[in-house]
Design a protein around this motif. Structure first.
Motif, PDB file in Angstrom:
ATOM      1  N   GLN A  74       0.824  -1.209   0.000  1.00  0.00           N
ATOM      2  CA  GLN A  74       0.000   0.000   0.000  1.00  0.00           C
ATOM      3  C   GLN A  74       0.856   1.256   0.000  1.00  0.00           C
ATOM      4  OE1 GLN A  74      -3.846  -0.572   2.421  1.00  0.00           O
ATOM      5  NE2 GLN A  74      -2.415  -1.974   3.352  1.00  0.00           N
ATOM      6  N   ILE A  86      -6.101  11.985  -2.554  1.00  0.00           N
ATOM      7  CA  ILE A  86      -7.450  11.426  -2.524  1.00  0.00           C
ATOM      8  C   ILE A  86      -8.162  11.987  -1.298  1.00  0.00           C
ATOM      9  CG2 ILE A  86      -8.814   9.327  -2.306  1.00  0.00           C
ATOM     10  CD1 ILE A  86      -6.299   7.974  -3.731  1.00  0.00           C
ATOM     11  N   ASP A  96      -6.004   4.510   7.037  1.00  0.00           N
ATOM     12  CA  ASP A  96      -6.795   3.923   5.952  1.00  0.00           C
ATOM     13  C   ASP A  96      -6.235   2.574   5.505  1.00  0.00           C
ATOM     14  OD1 ASP A  96      -8.267   6.160   6.057  1.00  0.00           O
ATOM     15  OD2 ASP A  96      -7.722   6.938   4.083  1.00  0.00           O
ATOM     16  N   PHE A  97      -4.972   2.336   5.822  1.00  0.00           N
ATOM     17  CA  PHE A  97      -4.358   1.078   5.375  1.00  0.00           C
ATOM     18  C   PHE A  97      -4.580  -0.048   6.380  1.00  0.00           C
ATOM     19  CE2 PHE A  97      -0.899   3.538   2.814  1.00  0.00           C
ATOM     20  CZ  PHE A  97      -1.882   4.013   1.955  1.00  0.00           C
ATOM     21  N   PRO A  99      -7.417  -1.628   7.545  1.00  0.00           N
ATOM     22  CA  PRO A  99      -8.273  -2.777   7.209  1.00  0.00           C
ATOM     23  C   PRO A  99      -7.599  -3.792   6.281  1.00  0.00           C
ATOM     24  CG  PRO A  99      -9.530  -0.754   7.073  1.00  0.00           C
ATOM     25  CD  PRO A  99      -8.099  -0.348   7.288  1.00  0.00           C
ATOM     26  N   VAL A 100      -7.006  -3.305   5.196  1.00  0.00           N
ATOM     27  CA  VAL A 100      -6.403  -4.240   4.233  1.00  0.00           C
ATOM     28  C   VAL A 100      -5.223  -4.962   4.887  1.00  0.00           C
ATOM     29  CG1 VAL A 100      -5.166  -4.388   2.044  1.00  0.00           C
ATOM     30  CG2 VAL A 100      -7.223  -2.995   2.219  1.00  0.00           C
ATOM     31  N   PHE A 102      -4.879  -5.684   8.053  1.00  0.00           N
ATOM     32  CA  PHE A 102      -5.438  -6.695   8.956  1.00  0.00           C
ATOM     33  C   PHE A 102      -5.902  -7.933   8.185  1.00  0.00           C
ATOM     34  CE2 PHE A 102      -9.301  -8.552  10.716  1.00  0.00           C
ATOM     35  CZ  PHE A 102      -8.788  -9.072  11.892  1.00  0.00           C
TER      36      PHE A 102
ATOM     37  N   ASN B 155      -7.610   2.245  -5.020  1.00  0.00           N
ATOM     38  CA  ASN B 155      -7.568   3.264  -3.983  1.00  0.00           C
ATOM     39  C   ASN B 155      -7.726   2.626  -2.607  1.00  0.00           C
ATOM     40  OD1 ASN B 155      -7.863   5.427  -2.321  1.00  0.00           O
ATOM     41  ND2 ASN B 155      -9.794   6.153  -3.213  1.00  0.00           N
ATOM     42  N   PHE B 156      -6.623   2.518  -1.900  1.00  0.00           N
ATOM     43  CA  PHE B 156      -6.669   1.865  -0.585  1.00  0.00           C
ATOM     44  C   PHE B 156      -7.323   2.735   0.485  1.00  0.00           C
ATOM     45  CE2 PHE B 156      -3.306  -0.708  -2.548  1.00  0.00           C
ATOM     46  CZ  PHE B 156      -3.829  -1.956  -2.291  1.00  0.00           C
ATOM     47  N   ASN B 157      -7.749   3.941   0.117  1.00  0.00           N
ATOM     48  CA  ASN B 157      -8.466   4.776   1.069  1.00  0.00           C
ATOM     49  C   ASN B 157      -9.970   4.480   1.033  1.00  0.00           C
ATOM     50  OD1 ASN B 157      -6.194   6.631   1.809  1.00  0.00           O
ATOM     51  ND2 ASN B 157      -6.247   6.949  -0.396  1.00  0.00           N
ATOM     52  N   SER B 158     -10.373   3.643   0.068  1.00  0.00           N
ATOM     53  CA  SER B 158     -11.812   3.463  -0.128  1.00  0.00           C
ATOM     54  C   SER B 158     -12.349   2.248   0.615  1.00  0.00           C
ATOM     55  CB  SER B 158     -12.094   3.287  -1.624  1.00  0.00           C
ATOM     56  OG  SER B 158     -13.365   2.730  -1.793  1.00  0.00           O
ATOM     57  N   LEU B 161     -13.052  -0.872  -1.392  1.00  0.00           N
ATOM     58  CA  LEU B 161     -11.919  -1.764  -1.633  1.00  0.00           C
ATOM     59  C   LEU B 161     -11.625  -2.610  -0.386  1.00  0.00           C
ATOM     60  CD1 LEU B 161      -9.783  -2.564  -3.744  1.00  0.00           C
ATOM     61  CD2 LEU B 161      -8.223  -1.164  -2.444  1.00  0.00           C
ATOM     62  N   TRP B 162     -11.780  -1.986   0.766  1.00  0.00           N
ATOM     63  CA  TRP B 162     -11.581  -2.769   2.005  1.00  0.00           C
ATOM     64  C   TRP B 162     -12.533  -3.952   2.019  1.00  0.00           C
ATOM     65  CZ3 TRP B 162     -12.105   1.978   5.806  1.00  0.00           C
ATOM     66  CH2 TRP B 162     -11.056   2.889   5.548  1.00  0.00           C
ATOM     67  N   PHE B 165     -11.286  -6.918   0.109  1.00  0.00           N
ATOM     68  CA  PHE B 165     -10.310  -7.695   0.877  1.00  0.00           C
ATOM     69  C   PHE B 165     -10.984  -8.426   2.032  1.00  0.00           C
ATOM     70  CE2 PHE B 165      -7.370  -5.200  -1.519  1.00  0.00           C
ATOM     71  CZ  PHE B 165      -6.233  -5.975  -1.609  1.00  0.00           C
ATOM     72  N   ALA B 166     -11.866  -7.732   2.725  1.00  0.00           N
ATOM     73  CA  ALA B 166     -12.489  -8.329   3.910  1.00  0.00           C
ATOM     74  C   ALA B 166     -13.322  -9.538   3.527  1.00  0.00           C
ATOM     75  CB  ALA B 166     -13.351  -7.302   4.624  1.00  0.00           C
ATOM     76  N   ILE B 239     -16.371  -3.543   8.348  1.00  0.00           N
ATOM     77  CA  ILE B 239     -15.927  -2.920   7.096  1.00  0.00           C
ATOM     78  C   ILE B 239     -17.113  -2.694   6.165  1.00  0.00           C
ATOM     79  CG2 ILE B 239     -14.467  -3.300   5.067  1.00  0.00           C
ATOM     80  CD1 ILE B 239     -12.385  -4.510   6.963  1.00  0.00           C
ATOM     81  N   PHE B 242     -18.545   0.406   7.121  1.00  0.00           N
ATOM     82  CA  PHE B 242     -17.743   1.574   6.689  1.00  0.00           C
ATOM     83  C   PHE B 242     -18.206   2.089   5.332  1.00  0.00           C
ATOM     84  CE2 PHE B 242     -13.618   0.296   9.140  1.00  0.00           C
ATOM     85  CZ  PHE B 242     -14.178   0.751  10.316  1.00  0.00           C
TER      86      PHE B 242
END
Lengths: 177, 453
Positions: A74, A86, A96-97, A99-100, A102, B155-158, B161-162, B165-166, B239, B242
């Motif tokens: 990331q 962004i 913000d990083f 969740p991914v 984890f 976009n890993f802020n979104s 997208l989480w 992955f979740a 998530i 979220f």
């Protein structure tokens, strides 16, 4: 050249009797090859003197690998390779990083550990388990003694120890290698 | 040493022996499919086929076939998605959290509820995938692929997208957990079978031989997997929430969402487990393994989580008023008394009032009452998501763009499709896989079985 092993099998139908039997047999100086059970018997591994599994360590290592990979990915993608603004946030917005990171930690820990387990216990679809007794997966606990490795004690003596410890049957089994 | 408690009620009735467990569970797998099963399976496949027409129309013509409009851009699709994901929470919760708490009553129900989890997540995934319009052109964009692939990095802020992955982590870890539990039971079926069946179950059982060394490792893997899956279960619906909570839509932008969604997910998941288990118990005659005791335990969980959900609804209202933000206050007033009042009050009745009936011992130990309430709860939980999504969107900041949402036949068809898919998979599972974890149940036969002397 075919090699064969001679096993003496003690058949138990009660897990508590089995647990006590393992201690008695080991105290009599007899080496136990392995115990086969239809369900997990708590404390059996301690009685048999097995070391604690190191799989949790494997899980931790794989988990750490997941954390590292996720954070590196990331930070590199959004912070170094193609930085973009962004929502007015920092390029590397660490919260913000989370969740991914984890999720990838859990994913790698779980898959890594299960993979290690399958390899270390030699579990694979094409394996023929060569059960010593078909009732192992039904309702009987089978305590196997490799006679080749217990030359010091007479086979009949071992049989008596098994019977005394509560085995409901004692059987001979020859296994071709 | 097994400790037999004189206080706890037996978890297995009918004086079963270890061998009886093998016989009773394997019988379903080995016998020819019963008429009842064939009928249920047939209905599921027909539902799947009818629903597929709507899926095909959506894929062919695009998501314009759905009732979405410019104002209400998320409606049935995301409602169904969240609903299915929520249902998919009970399985891993039962097997992981209850394993950590050493709750033995989980053993008779964990297999089927984990299966339910996996199938529910598959159904949930249908909606975001279909929502892409042409998934074959764009589904891979959700993955972190290089810029040269045609788009920028993801976009890993979104939170969306989480979610990718979740949910994919949750799905794959649950699948592994479930499969690992099945391995010793596949070995049991393998050793009773012959011919082709022996080959298939033999491959599935990975050459399991029940050695103490393997069991010891297996136990430690299960424990760690449970430890990993517990925060995972909680993270998934957090998530999902979220997706809403990080937006600036009134009614969505609240910090109470994560715990509220998780409680709601467990609530609806347990309700679905009950619906399925009551049917499975009846069809496969598993009364001795899934006892009234089990049903009562699950009903207690439903009452607890249902009450948490109720408190969350009330808190949400209080905070909307207390915040002093007019848009927020209006959103909640509109939920209660606006054009979607019926959806709101359905949700309130089904989710807040119906689980409170379980305070009565008579109701929570009654099979038919439990069955009815479990269905009511899931209807209520569907309305909850509908209320949150549609009522918050349909009246946005600009009154000129206020609109209503009307589902089309295609919206309904796609929902029907997921029902067909879910039950088809569940009935296949119930026929070909052991529905109860034999190895685990056998381990409590001595301590928790009813003694018939």
């Amino acid at each position: 050249m075919s090699d064969s092993k001679d096993f003496l099998l003690g058949v138990y139908d009660d897990e508590d009797v089995l647990l006590k039997a393992v201690g008695k047999i080991r105290n009599a100086g007899i080496k136990i090859h392995e115990v086969y059970s239809p369900f997990p018997v708590h404390g059996l591994d301690d009685e048999l003197g097995y070391k604690k599994s190191r799989l949790p360590i494997a899980a931790f290592m794989f988990g750490m690998l997941g954390t590292t990979l996720a954070l590196t990915m990331q930070i590199w993608m959004l912070g170094i390779d193609w930085p973009m603004i962004i929502g007015g946030k920092n390029h590397v917005a660490l919260p913000d990083f989370v969740p991914v990171t984890f999720e990838l930690t859990v994913l790698l820990a779980a898959f890594g550990m299960v993979g290690t387990f399958l390899v270390s216990s030699d579990l694979k679809p094409w394996k023929d388990p060569k059960l010593l007794d078909i009732r192992i997966t039904d309702d009987k606990h089978i305590l196997a003694i490799d006679l080749g490795k217990n030359k010091a004690v007479e086979a009949s003596e071992i049989g008596n120890v098994l019977k005394d410890s509560g085995a409901v049957e004692v059987n001979d089994k020859k296994v071709e290698e | 040493m097994q400790v037999t408690s004189s206080v706890r009620k037996p978890l297995i009735t009918g004086g079963k022996t270890v061998h009886d467990v093998t016989e009773d569970i394997c019988r379903q797998v080995e016998a020819k499919p019963s008429k009842l099963w064939l009928m249920a399976f047939g209905i599921s496949v027909v539902t799947l086929a009818i629903g597929f027409l709507a899926v095909a129309a959506t894929l062919w013509e695009g998501i314009g076939m759905w009732g979405l409009n410019k104002t209400v851009g998320w409606a049935w699709d995301i409602t169904n998605f969240v609903w299915w994901v929520g249902i998919g929470h009970a399985g891993t919760l039962i097997s992981a959290v209850l394993l950590l708490f050493r709750q033995k009553w989980r053993m008779a129900i964990n297999r089927a509820s984990e299966a339910m989890t996996i199938f529910a997540v598959i159904c949930a995934a249908m909606f975001p995938v279909l929502h892409m319009g042409r998934p074959w052109l764009g589904a891979y964009w959700a993955l972190p692929l290089p810029n040269t692939f045609g788009s920028l990095w993801v976009n890993f802020n979104s939170p969306l997208l989480w979610d990718v992955f979740a949910i994919s982590t949750y799905f794959s870890v649950s699948l592994v957990f479930w499969y690992l539990g099945l391995v010793p039971d596949f070995a049991t079926i393998r050793d009773r079978a012959s011919g082709m069946r022996k080959k298939i179950y033999g491959a599935l059982s990975l050459g399991w031989d029940g050695a103490a060394k393997t069991w010891s490792r297996y136990e430690s893997v299960s424990l760690i997997l449970a430890g990993l899956a517990t925060p995972l279960v909680l993270s998934v619906h957090t998530i999902v929430s979220f997706d809403f909570a990080t937006s600036v839509i009134p009614g969505w932008h609240t910090t109470i969402f994560p715990p509220y969604f998780v409680a709601g997910a467990i609530f609806s998941g347990f309700a679905m487990v009950l619906t399925l288990m009551i049917v499975t118990r009846q069809v496969f005659k598993l009364h001795d393994y899934i006892t009234i005791e089990h049903i009562e335990m699950m009903n207690i969980v439903i009452t607890v989580t249902g009450s948490i959900v109720g408190i969350a609804y009330i808190t949400e209202f209080f905070i909307a008023w207390y915040s002093g933000v007019p848009a927020e206050q209006y959103a909640f007033f509109n939920r209660m008394f606006g054009p979607y009042w019926w959806a709101y009050w359905s949700m309130m009745t089904c989710n807040v009032i119906s689980p409170q009936l379980f305070w009565s011992k008579k109701i929570r130990t009654s099979i038919s009452a439990t069955f009815i309430i479990s269905i009511i709860v899931n209807i209520g939980m569907w309305f909850e998501r509908f209320v949150i999504i549609v009522t918050s969107l349909h009246r946005d900041y600009l009154p000129s763009s206020w609109a209503m949402f009307y589902p089309t036949i295609y919206d309904m068809g796609v929902y029907l499709f997921t029902f067909g898919l879910f039950f088809t998979l569940f009935f296949l599972f119930a026929k070909f896989f052991p529905v109860i974890n034999m190895a685990e149940v056998k381990s409590i036969v001595k301590s928790s079985s009813e003694k018939t002397a």
